[in-house]
Design a protein around this motif. Sequence first.
Motif, PDB file in Angstrom:
ATOM      1  N   ALA A   1       6.422   8.467  15.113  1.00 11.37           N
ATOM      2  CA  ALA A   1       7.612   7.624  14.921  1.00 11.37           C
ATOM      3  C   ALA A   1       8.626   7.870  16.028  1.00 11.37           C
ATOM      4  N   ASN A   2       8.789   9.132  16.412  1.00 12.48           N
ATOM      5  CA  ASN A   2       9.739   9.465  17.472  1.00 12.48           C
ATOM      6  C   ASN A   2       9.353   8.835  18.802  1.00 12.48           C
ATOM      7  N   GLU A   3       8.065   8.812  19.092  1.00 14.72           N
ATOM      8  CA  GLU A   3       7.612   8.280  20.377  1.00 14.72           C
ATOM      9  C   GLU A   3       7.552   6.761  20.404  1.00 14.72           C
ATOM     10  N   TRP A   4       7.151   6.164  19.286  1.00 16.54           N
ATOM     11  CA  TRP A   4       6.830   4.736  19.318  1.00 16.54           C
ATOM     12  C   TRP A   4       7.879   3.826  18.691  1.00 16.54           C
ATOM     13  N   GLY A   5       8.898   4.406  18.076  1.00 20.74           N
ATOM     14  CA  GLY A   5       9.937   3.575  17.472  1.00 20.74           C
ATOM     15  C   GLY A   5      10.605   2.655  18.476  1.00 20.74           C
ATOM     16  N   GLN A   6      10.763   3.134  19.705  1.00 17.39           N
ATOM     17  CA  GLN A   6      11.415   2.324  20.746  1.00 17.39           C
ATOM     18  C   GLN A   6      10.614   1.081  21.115  1.00 17.39           C
ATOM     19  N   TYR A   7       9.327   1.079  20.719  1.00 13.77           N
ATOM     20  CA  TYR A   7       8.470  -0.070  21.011  1.00 13.77           C
ATOM     21  C   TYR A   7       8.259  -0.957  19.780  1.00 13.77           C
ATOM     22  N   ASN A   8       9.112  -0.791  18.786  1.00 15.11           N
ATOM     23  CA  ASN A   8       9.030  -1.587  17.554  1.00 15.11           C
ATOM     24  C   ASN A   8       7.741  -1.306  16.775  1.00 15.11           C
ATOM     25  N   VAL A   9       7.283  -0.068  16.842  1.00 15.47           N
ATOM     26  CA  VAL A   9       6.143   0.382  16.043  1.00 15.47           C
ATOM     27  C   VAL A   9       6.678   1.392  15.033  1.00 15.47           C
ATOM     28  N   GLN A  10       6.541   1.063  13.755  1.00 15.88           N
ATOM     29  CA  GLN A  10       7.018   1.952  12.707  1.00 15.88           C
ATOM     30  C   GLN A  10       5.855   2.771  12.142  1.00 15.88           C
ATOM     31  N   VAL A  11       6.060   4.077  12.064  1.00 18.63           N
ATOM     32  CA  VAL A  11       5.038   4.989  11.548  1.00 18.63           C
ATOM     33  C   VAL A  11       5.634   5.729  10.347  1.00 18.63           C
ATOM     34  N   ASN A  12       5.072   5.484   9.184  1.00 21.29           N
ATOM     35  CA  ASN A  12       5.561   6.096   7.945  1.00 21.29           C
ATOM     36  C   ASN A  12       4.388   6.634   7.139  1.00 21.29           C
ATOM     37  N   ALA A  13       4.687   7.290   6.055  1.00 21.75           N
ATOM     38  CA  ALA A  13       3.635   7.820   5.187  1.00 21.75           C
ATOM     39  C   ALA A  13       3.996   7.609   3.735  1.00 21.75           C
ATOM     40  N   ILE A  14       2.972   7.516   2.914  1.00 24.54           N
ATOM     41  CA  ILE A  14       3.128   7.506   1.466  1.00 24.54           C
ATOM     42  C   ILE A  14       2.573   8.818   0.944  1.00 24.54           C
ATOM     43  N   ALA A  15       3.348   9.499   0.120  1.00 20.76           N
ATOM     44  CA  ALA A  15       2.883  10.746  -0.506  1.00 20.76           C
ATOM     45  C   ALA A  15       2.626  10.457  -1.983  1.00 20.76           C
ATOM     46  N   PRO A  16       1.378  10.193  -2.337  1.00 17.21           N
ATOM     47  CA  PRO A  16       1.081   9.931  -3.744  1.00 17.21           C
ATOM     48  C   PRO A  16       1.312  11.184  -4.588  1.00 17.21           C
ATOM     49  N   GLY A  17       1.763  10.961  -5.802  1.00 19.56           N
ATOM     50  CA  GLY A  17       1.838  12.055  -6.756  1.00 19.56           C
ATOM     51  C   GLY A  17       0.451  12.339  -7.301  1.00 19.56           C
ATOM     52  N   TYR A  18       0.395  12.781  -8.527  1.00 17.40           N
ATOM     53  CA  TYR A  18      -0.899  13.086  -9.142  1.00 17.40           C
ATOM     54  C   TYR A  18      -1.508  11.782  -9.660  1.00 17.40           C
ATOM     55  N   ILE A  19      -2.451  11.257  -8.875  1.00 18.26           N
ATOM     56  CA  ILE A  19      -3.073   9.959  -9.127  1.00 18.26           C
ATOM     57  C   ILE A  19      -4.497  10.174  -9.636  1.00 18.26           C
ATOM     58  N   LYS A  20      -4.911   9.364 -10.575  1.00 17.56           N
ATOM     59  CA  LYS A  20      -6.270   9.454 -11.112  1.00 17.56           C
ATOM     60  C   LYS A  20      -7.272   8.925 -10.089  1.00 17.56           C
ATOM     61  N   THR A  21      -7.902   9.844  -9.354  1.00 16.80           N
ATOM     62  CA  THR A  21      -8.921   9.485  -8.367  1.00 16.80           C
ATOM     63  C   THR A  21     -10.035  10.519  -8.430  1.00 16.80           C
ATOM     64  N   ASP A  22     -11.089  10.280  -7.641  1.00 15.43           N
ATOM     65  CA  ASP A  22     -12.187  11.248  -7.561  1.00 15.43           C
ATOM     66  C   ASP A  22     -11.692  12.605  -7.079  1.00 15.43           C
ATOM     67  N   ASN A  23     -10.734  12.589  -6.121  1.00 14.26           N
ATOM     68  CA  ASN A  23     -10.247  13.846  -5.550  1.00 14.26           C
ATOM     69  C   ASN A  23      -9.525  14.726  -6.568  1.00 14.26           C
ATOM     70  N   THR A  24      -8.957  14.108  -7.606  1.00 12.39           N
ATOM     71  CA  THR A  24      -8.208  14.877  -8.605  1.00 12.39           C
ATOM     72  C   THR A  24      -8.980  15.027  -9.913  1.00 12.39           C
ATOM     73  N   GLN A  25     -10.260  14.661  -9.909  1.00 11.54           N
ATOM     74  CA  GLN A  25     -11.026  14.693 -11.155  1.00 11.54           C
ATOM     75  C   GLN A  25     -11.081  16.101 -11.750  1.00 11.54           C
ATOM     76  N   ALA A  26     -11.217  17.109 -10.890  1.00 14.77           N
ATOM     77  CA  ALA A  26     -11.285  18.491 -11.389  1.00 14.77           C
ATOM     78  C   ALA A  26     -10.006  18.866 -12.124  1.00 14.77           C
ATOM     79  N   LEU A  27      -8.866  18.407 -11.610  1.00 11.04           N
ATOM     80  CA  LEU A  27      -7.589  18.696 -12.275  1.00 11.04           C
ATOM     81  C   LEU A  27      -7.457  17.921 -13.578  1.00 11.04           C
TER      82      LEU A  27
END
Length: 252
Positions: free
Chosen positions: A172-198
């Motif tokens: 984001a720091n490097e590319w914001g000046q070129y109108n490129v937005q870089v963001n992230a989503i941090a999912p909480g505890y979501i029902k998926t294969d990765n969290t099946q053990a939990l």
Amino acid sequence: MVNFSLEGKTAFVTGASRGIGQALALALATSGAFVICASSRPGGCDETLRKIQSEGGQAMALDADLADADAVVKLAEDALSIKGHIDILLNNGGTIFRAPATDFPFDEWKNVLAVNIDSAFLLSQTIGKTMVERGQGKIINIASMLSYTGGITVPAYTASKHAIAGLTKALANEWGQYNVQVNAIAPGYIKTDNTQALQDDETRSAEICARIPANRWGESDDLAGAAVFLASAASNYVNGHILAVDGGFLAR
């Protein structure tokens, strides 16, 4: 009206065969984007394509092993060749391995880091370069609650998700000046294969729910609105941000 439409946009989503990736690919498609869906094996995204097409959306599929750096770069190039450009890159593909840190196999460490952070960097680098040249683009990384905390018996996954948060800010720091937005989503505890053990651990699952003000595990669809927002013109002045979609987990 705020513009959340993705009409005329081309999106590329990794890890789109099921779970969060499938839900987000569908969300982008139903908001108007042509979606290129990637999975680790041929035919892996067949169900995702069927769901998108049943909703009147347009999509196609590619496949590559995200642990193979050369294959990842080729995947990015193949995705770019389909429409000539990518407007939205969603780095969702990932893996997890659970073991105590004292016994954690180094081969598994390297695999998790390769899939979760190396591939995100290579895809962002290859596709982001073209976004910079065009003067527009959206990159959305999938972070985690373990971008903030340490977790238990998942040292490689935790390291990779902390790295995703840092990479998001660095790009984001490097590319914001070129109108490129870089963001992230941090999912909480979501029902998926990765969290099946939990989910299957009644004690741990109850502890997790007790900390979530929403008092429930999240569903993959709970992330759809955040993805469309970050992919659309509505978020043009949002950059380097990690958006937690966690039912309030971090507030506790």
